[in-house]
Design a protein around this motif. Structure first.
Motif, PDB file in Angstrom:
ATOM      1  N   GLY A 269       0.998  -1.304   0.108  1.00  0.00           N
ATOM      2  CA  GLY A 269       0.075  -0.033   0.294  1.00  0.00           C
ATOM      3  C   GLY A 269       0.274   1.677  -0.214  1.00  0.00           C
ATOM      4  O   GLY A 269       0.181   2.487   0.642  1.00  0.00           O
ATOM      5  N   MET A 270       1.867   1.373  -0.297  1.00  0.00           N
ATOM      6  CA  MET A 270       3.100   2.496  -0.589  1.00  0.00           C
ATOM      7  C   MET A 270       3.447   2.584  -2.276  1.00  0.00           C
ATOM      8  O   MET A 270       3.312   1.828  -2.846  1.00  0.00           O
ATOM      9  N   ASP A 271       2.896   4.201  -2.036  1.00  0.00           N
ATOM     10  CA  ASP A 271       3.093   4.425  -3.544  1.00  0.00           C
ATOM     11  C   ASP A 271       5.012   5.618  -3.451  1.00  0.00           C
ATOM     12  O   ASP A 271       5.018   6.164  -3.237  1.00  0.00           O
ATOM     13  N   PRO A 272       5.744   4.617  -4.334  1.00  0.00           N
ATOM     14  CA  PRO A 272       7.083   5.154  -3.795  1.00  0.00           C
ATOM     15  C   PRO A 272       7.552   6.023  -4.814  1.00  0.00           C
ATOM     16  O   PRO A 272       8.709   6.963  -5.166  1.00  0.00           O
TER      17      PRO A 272
ATOM     18  N   SER B 155       9.056  14.146 -13.506  1.00  0.00           N
ATOM     19  CA  SER B 155       9.872  13.810 -13.659  1.00  0.00           C
ATOM     20  C   SER B 155      11.036  11.944 -13.125  1.00  0.00           C
ATOM     21  O   SER B 155      12.453  12.558 -13.103  1.00  0.00           O
ATOM     22  N   LEU B 156      10.525  11.339 -13.024  1.00  0.00           N
ATOM     23  CA  LEU B 156      11.187  10.300 -12.906  1.00  0.00           C
ATOM     24  C   LEU B 156      12.447  10.218 -12.119  1.00  0.00           C
ATOM     25  O   LEU B 156      13.939   9.899 -11.828  1.00  0.00           O
ATOM     26  N   PRO B 157      11.661  10.576 -10.726  1.00  0.00           N
ATOM     27  CA  PRO B 157      13.046  10.566  -9.599  1.00  0.00           C
ATOM     28  C   PRO B 157      13.655   9.324  -8.838  1.00  0.00           C
ATOM     29  O   PRO B 157      12.858   8.497  -9.218  1.00  0.00           O
ATOM     30  N   ASP B 158      14.516   9.912  -8.394  1.00  0.00           N
ATOM     31  CA  ASP B 158      15.497   8.503  -7.935  1.00  0.00           C
ATOM     32  C   ASP B 158      14.703   7.733  -6.269  1.00  0.00           C
ATOM     33  O   ASP B 158      13.949   9.024  -5.719  1.00  0.00           O
ATOM     34  N   SER B 159      14.657   6.621  -6.226  1.00  0.00           N
ATOM     35  CA  SER B 159      13.629   5.923  -5.531  1.00  0.00           C
ATOM     36  C   SER B 159      15.349   5.284  -4.872  1.00  0.00           C
ATOM     37  O   SER B 159      15.658   4.564  -4.954  1.00  0.00           O
ATOM     38  N   ASP B 160      15.197   5.962  -2.674  1.00  0.00           N
ATOM     39  CA  ASP B 160      15.801   4.883  -2.269  1.00  0.00           C
ATOM     40  C   ASP B 160      15.753   3.139  -2.136  1.00  0.00           C
ATOM     41  O   ASP B 160      16.509   2.593  -2.097  1.00  0.00           O
ATOM     42  N   LEU B 161      14.575   3.034  -2.059  1.00  0.00           N
ATOM     43  CA  LEU B 161      14.037   1.548  -1.704  1.00  0.00           C
ATOM     44  C   LEU B 161      14.361   1.002  -3.236  1.00  0.00           C
ATOM     45  O   LEU B 161      14.907   0.063  -3.410  1.00  0.00           O
TER      46      LEU B 161
ATOM     47  N   PHE C  36      16.977  -2.008  -3.728  1.00  0.00           N
ATOM     48  CA  PHE C  36      16.052  -3.448  -3.712  1.00  0.00           C
ATOM     49  C   PHE C  36      17.354  -3.926  -4.552  1.00  0.00           C
ATOM     50  O   PHE C  36      18.185  -4.492  -5.570  1.00  0.00           O
ATOM     51  N   ASP C  37      17.199  -3.208  -6.290  1.00  0.00           N
ATOM     52  CA  ASP C  37      18.071  -3.570  -7.543  1.00  0.00           C
ATOM     53  C   ASP C  37      19.500  -3.486  -6.901  1.00  0.00           C
ATOM     54  O   ASP C  37      20.004  -5.032  -7.514  1.00  0.00           O
ATOM     55  N   LEU C  38      20.291  -2.754  -6.518  1.00  0.00           N
ATOM     56  CA  LEU C  38      21.701  -2.961  -6.052  1.00  0.00           C
ATOM     57  C   LEU C  38      21.460  -4.842  -4.699  1.00  0.00           C
ATOM     58  O   LEU C  38      22.583  -5.680  -5.020  1.00  0.00           O
ATOM     59  N   ALA C  39      20.974  -4.474  -4.007  1.00  0.00           N
ATOM     60  CA  ALA C  39      20.465  -6.080  -3.051  1.00  0.00           C
ATOM     61  C   ALA C  39      20.382  -7.464  -4.265  1.00  0.00           C
ATOM     62  O   ALA C  39      21.215  -8.593  -4.268  1.00  0.00           O
ATOM     63  N   SER C  40      19.327  -6.978  -5.243  1.00  0.00           N
ATOM     64  CA  SER C  40      19.333  -8.223  -6.289  1.00  0.00           C
ATOM     65  C   SER C  40      20.596  -8.539  -7.204  1.00  0.00           C
ATOM     66  O   SER C  40      20.747  -9.273  -7.059  1.00  0.00           O
TER      67      SER C  40
ATOM     68  N   LEU D  90      13.312   0.710   5.485  1.00  0.00           N
ATOM     69  CA  LEU D  90      12.051   0.897   4.886  1.00  0.00           C
ATOM     70  C   LEU D  90      11.131   0.039   4.909  1.00  0.00           C
ATOM     71  O   LEU D  90       9.592   0.366   5.315  1.00  0.00           O
ATOM     72  N   ALA D  91      11.136  -1.448   4.720  1.00  0.00           N
ATOM     73  CA  ALA D  91      10.016  -2.546   4.931  1.00  0.00           C
ATOM     74  C   ALA D  91       9.826  -2.503   6.505  1.00  0.00           C
ATOM     75  O   ALA D  91       8.716  -2.744   6.949  1.00  0.00           O
ATOM     76  N   GLU D  92      10.529  -2.267   7.694  1.00  0.00           N
ATOM     77  CA  GLU D  92      10.124  -1.122   9.052  1.00  0.00           C
ATOM     78  C   GLU D  92       9.329  -0.536   9.497  1.00  0.00           C
ATOM     79  O   GLU D  92       8.311  -0.783  10.513  1.00  0.00           O
ATOM     80  N   GLU D  93       9.178   0.496   8.833  1.00  0.00           N
ATOM     81  CA  GLU D  93       8.424   1.932   8.940  1.00  0.00           C
ATOM     82  C   GLU D  93       7.275   1.693   8.218  1.00  0.00           C
ATOM     83  O   GLU D  93       6.532   1.734   8.502  1.00  0.00           O
ATOM     84  N   VAL D  94       7.431   0.885   7.366  1.00  0.00           N
ATOM     85  CA  VAL D  94       6.323   0.480   6.899  1.00  0.00           C
ATOM     86  C   VAL D  94       5.874  -0.121   7.502  1.00  0.00           C
ATOM     87  O   VAL D  94       4.232  -0.004   7.705  1.00  0.00           O
ATOM     88  N   ILE D  95       5.444  -1.373   8.292  1.00  0.00           N
ATOM     89  CA  ILE D  95       5.090  -2.079   8.721  1.00  0.00           C
ATOM     90  C   ILE D  95       4.839  -1.751   9.880  1.00  0.00           C
ATOM     91  O   ILE D  95       3.272  -1.745  10.467  1.00  0.00           O
TER      92      ILE D  95
END
Length: 485
Positions: free
Chosen positions: A180-183, A189-195, A199-203, A242-247
């Motif tokens: 339920g979160m909208d990044p 503007s095609l903004p950067d997203s930390d999440l 996530f991309d780098l970790a994958s 970020l996941a902890e904040e959402v929960i």
């Protein structure tokens, strides 16, 4: 401190060299030598193309890369044996969990046994509900209508990286669906997203672990917290925060009436770490696979304009000729059999997950006679299987949606000769949702725009190492308003 670090790095290098030097005397076969020396890359752009070549030459459709301890197969009988007949003897295995465990934790893609059964039962129950399918369809339609189409309209006659656009689209969509979160990755503007970046780098870095000849390499780097393992740790920490904040925010609010996947799972699970692992798994499954499948689909369409014409003609019959920003309904999408066939044909040739591995639990023999020792990695290869004449006929390399149609009606193929969504006990629960999403995006763009791909016609995609197929350099396109309505 610098001196100590120098000697630690030197020790790692020496350990790697010692390991490689011990490998070669034990295996002088051409496959292993080519892999270790990377001579395969002189003839093939992609590792998966080299494997396809080797599997085509094999009488059984199975090869053994000894230095990796990996049996690779394109034999449908072997695939059925692994995924269905003797499923219990081919789990994901502790080796797989070790490689991806830091990112996926106890998520459904990294576990076996009771934990896997528990998550699969819950996911099957939730994803099977009409309400959540409707919720997912509404999210995708909203993202197409309010972000994807406006973005392309504002960049007419501009070269865009369609792969990047589609990755942003699918990341926004799966985040809304999952928790339920909208990044907002697809804003104009095609903004950067930390999440997204974390996530991309970790994958990417998690996938690179599986590419090393020995797990000793990345395990030493992880223990010393240096190089790629340090970057991986930092990326995962950002995802965790970020996941902890959402929960936490979910628990503060009334999640009992919300429709996203996290809210639904929170009604039955109190373990926040497990919730985090489940959501990361959903992100991995729902983001990269859809974007990957759509990227190569549009690359194929650029080579086969008659397929675009046929999709437009079919949509006109179902929806009418007037476009005016109208999107197909869920029922309308289901009626478009040629579009369904085109999507399936595209991911036959370019599956988002090019291969999948299990680990043999006890000594076994595959149906083609291949002996598999306990602990051996066994990989089935959907990418190669899509290129086998014995499975698809002499025209297997051609993009022909018609092969999926019978009297104009889409007909699914045996999942063990087409294991793009796995098959048997572990068949992908999100298959129908992902196909509907791909069809919705493809149809909306094909009806409203013309595309010119800025790649040479004979320039086949080159893929980056990763958990899913990502085209190196992206897919540069120029967008134009559709000339013929």
């Amino acid at each position: 401190m610098a001196t100590i670090l120098f000697f630690l790095i030197l020790a790692i290098v020496l350990s790697i060299l010692l390991f490689l030097s011990r490998l070669k005397p034990y295996c002088e076969c051409e496959i292993c030598k080519s892999y270790l020396n990377s001579t395969w890359s002189l003839e093939f752009k992609n590792l998966c193309d080299w494997y396809s070549y080797l599997l085509k030459k094999s009488p059984t459709g199975t090869i053994h890369v000894h230095v990796l301890g990996n049996v690779i197969t394109s034999n449908p009988n072997n695939v059925e044996y692994m995924l269905k007949t003797n499923f219990d003897n081919f789990p994901k295995g502790k080796q797989f969990s070790t490689i991806l465990g830091d990112l996926l934790g106890r998520g459904i893609f990294a576990v076996d046994g009771e934990m896997w059964k528990f998550q699969r039962k819950m996911a099957s129950l939730e994803l099977g509900r009409v309400s959540i399918r409707s919720y997912a369809f509404d999210i995708v339609s909203d993202e197409i209508r309010n972000r994807l189409i406006p973005l392309l309209e504002s960049n007419i006659h501009t070269v865009l990286d369609l792969q990047d656009v589609l990755r942003r689209f699918s990341f926004d969509s799966i985040c809304k669906f999952s928790f339920g979160m909208d990044p907002g990755c697809l804003k104009l503007s095609l903004p950067d997203s930390d999440l997204q970046e974390s996530f991309d780098l970790a994958s990417k870095l998690s996938a690179e672990r599986a590419m090393t000849v020995s797990p000793l390499v990345w395990k030493i780097k992880r223990s010393l917290n240096i190089g790629s393992e340090k970057k991986l740790k930092e990326a995962i920490e950002k995802v965790d925060v970020l996941a902890e904040e959402v929960i936490i925010q979910k628990r503060k609010n009334d999640f009992s009436s919300q429709n996203d996947v996290l809210s639904r799972f929170m009604r039955n699970i109190d373990d926040d770490k497990l919730l985090r692992d489940i959501i990361v798994s959903f992100l991995l499954a729902g983001r990269d696979t859809v974007a990957s499948g759509l990227t190569t689909f549009f690359w194929l369409l650029a080579q086969h304009p008659h397929v675009i014409n046929e999709i437009r003609a079919e949509s006109n019959r179902v929806m009418g000729k007037t476009v005016n920003g109208t999107l197909a309904t869920f029922e309308g999408i289901r009626e478009m059999h040629f579009l369904t066939a085109a999507i399936h044909e595209s991911i036959r040739l370019f599956p988002p997950v090019q291969f999948d591995s299990k680990f043999c639990q006890e000594d076994d023999t595959l149906p083609d006679g291949t002996f598999v020792a306990k602990g051996t990695r066994v990989t089935y290869h959907p990418y190669a299987m899509g290129r086998m004449e014995g499975i698809w006929g002499k025209d297997c390399l051609e993009f022909k949606p018609e092969r999926w149609l019978e009297d104009g009606v889409f007909k699914a193929q045996c999942p063990f000769k087409y294991p793009v969504f796995q098959g048997g006990v572990r068949v992908c629960l999100g298959k129908d949702l992902s196909i509907v999403e791909m069809k919705s995006v493809a149809l909306a763009l094909i009806r409203q725009f013309d595309f010119q791909v800025h790649l040479a016609k004979d320039q086949a995609p080159k893929f980056m190492p990763g958990l899913t197929a990502t085209v190196r350099g992206g897919l540069p396109i120029m967008v134009q308003k559709r000339r013929e309505q």
